[in-house]
Each structure stands twice: as structure tokens, then as C-alpha cells.
Design a protein around this motif. Sequence first.
Motif, short mmCIF file in Angstrom:
data_model
loop_
_atom_site.label_atom_id
_atom_site.label_comp_id
_atom_site.label_asym_id
_atom_site.label_seq_id
_atom_site.Cartn_x
_atom_site.Cartn_y
_atom_site.Cartn_z
N LEU A 11 0.85 -1.18 0.00
CA LEU A 11 0.00 0.00 0.00
C LEU A 11 0.89 1.23 0.00
O LEU A 11 2.04 1.18 0.45
N GLN A 59 -7.72 -5.59 5.81
CA GLN A 59 -8.38 -4.39 5.28
C GLN A 59 -9.02 -3.58 6.40
O GLN A 59 -8.96 -2.35 6.42
N GLU A 73 -8.38 6.34 3.21
CA GLU A 73 -7.95 4.94 3.32
C GLU A 73 -7.12 4.54 2.10
O GLU A 73 -7.59 4.68 0.95
N ARG A 75 -5.29 2.28 -0.78
CA ARG A 75 -5.68 1.08 -1.51
C ARG A 75 -4.73 -0.05 -1.14
O ARG A 75 -3.51 0.09 -1.19
#
Length: 296
Positions: A11, A59, A73, A75
Motif C-alpha cells: 500500500l 483491510q 484509506e 488502496r
Amino acid sequence: MSQTPLWRIALVVPEAHAPAFAEAVGDHADAVSTFELEEGGNWLVEATLYGAPDEARLQSRVAVLAKALGIEEPRLAVENLPPIDWVSHSYQGFPPIRAGRFFVHGSHHEGIVPAGSIPLLVDAATAFGTGEHGSTNGCLQALDRLSRHLKLPRGGRRGALDMGCGSGILALAVAKRWRVPVTAVDIDPEAVRVTLINAALNGQKHMIRAQGGDGYHTPIVGRHKPYTLITANILARPLSRMAPQLRRHLKKGGYAVLAGLLNRQERHVIQAHRNQGLRLVARIPVGEWTTLVVKR
């Protein structure tokens, strides 16, 4: 024989929040690292683990952290990596490495070994540790410094302990520098296999006894305690959690080399060992990683 598949988690986050996301992702992986993508901008947080991660839980952890930090947030990318012959694949990117007097090289190295150095033949493999990573490099530097004044008894079956041996590179360094038997332990059977191979390649098969097990609870560890020298290149949380066990297995006056922690994690690790009566005697930062040396 089939191998457990390797997975990648990645990420991109703002630089200021990279450490927090690295810790969050690291709780779900076997190894984690951070890389700058653009100066003063975003960083890549990347982790790998054997076996598929719990994506929903991961997640959720990322989402909660992003909300707490007040940012969008990020990805989350989760992918299964294809099988690769990492030994052949990494030869071109694995030049010889100097860390103090240690000279780490692969079997493909055709140059000379510098005079006065201690050669360690370690090919990049499925187990962690070639000397290139900051934590491993810091450990080798720490061992080099300790070797200037620390004497280890050569007689008997006791010697040193390499906790979380990975490729066995630290066990090899200790065995070659001090000429003492080294007990090497890792929870990963593949690490034990690679350690024994590297021990044989370096002519140290008779000096390194490697066994798989659960840390200090591994029977072979207790049979050869106390140790004058312990190396533990693992992760910050396990290091802190295992501090009481380390103290019980370390001889009075003995030293422990601790690594696998990011610079920002050193205070927590230091305090955990101070609580056990261990004193910090050296810290060696290499990039974003810090190696600590403590004494009982």
C-alpha cells in the motif's frame, strides 16, 4: 515437494504515516519494509508472508488506522507471488558485502576475498539473511565490534545461540570468528535446512547445530545454556516479549545482539530488556533499521 506459496501485501501512504502502517501490516506478515517513492511524498509499505493473509481482517485494520490518522484509506494490494528460483534470480543483484571484518559473498563471486577479512559464503535463498538487509548488516557490525574484547570459552558443548537463525549467517559469523559451537534455532523448517546447507558450504558443519522449534522452548536451547553470546535478528515485538527468556539463557556478563527493529521501535525494545536488568551498551543504525547490543 510443494512449498507454501509466498504472498505480497502493498500500500502507498504519506511519509509521516509509513511507520504506523508498516507496524499494522507487519502484524499480519513475516517481513515488512518501507521505501520512499518520491522525496517528501508518498512511501510504499510492502510485506511478504507464507500462506494467504486474512484480507478482510487486514483491510479492516488498515481502514481503522486511516480513520484514526484522519487520512483517506489507502488502496491495499494483496497478491500471490509466482514461484521463482530466487538463488539464480538474485545473483546479479547480490554483490559482495563488507560489514566490519566480515565479507559476505555468494558462490557466484569470482573475485578475491580481501586480506584480513572473514569470508561468509551465503547464497540468496528462501531463508532470510544475506547481509544486504540493514538489520543483518548491523548484526555483523555488532559482532565485529564485540570480537575485539569478548572472549568465548572454546571448551565443552556450550557456545553461542542464534535465535531466529534465518539463513544461518550470524551463526556462521560467530562460529568462524570465535571458533565455538553455535546453537541455531528457527520456527521455520526451511530456515533450519538452509542454515545446515550454509554451515556445510562454509566448513562449519561440525560447529553449528540447527533445530526447528518454538524459540527458547526448543529443547536444544535449554540443553546448552547459559550462553555468553546470543544473537536475535527477528522483530521488535517478539524481541520484547522474549526478553525475560533471553535473560534466563544469557550468562552473567554475557552479551546479546538484538535486531529486526525499525529505528522508531528501539525505545520499546530497550525498555523491555532494561526491565530484565540488561544494560544497553551499543546501538548501530543502518538505514531505517537499528541493531542493539545489551549486556547482562
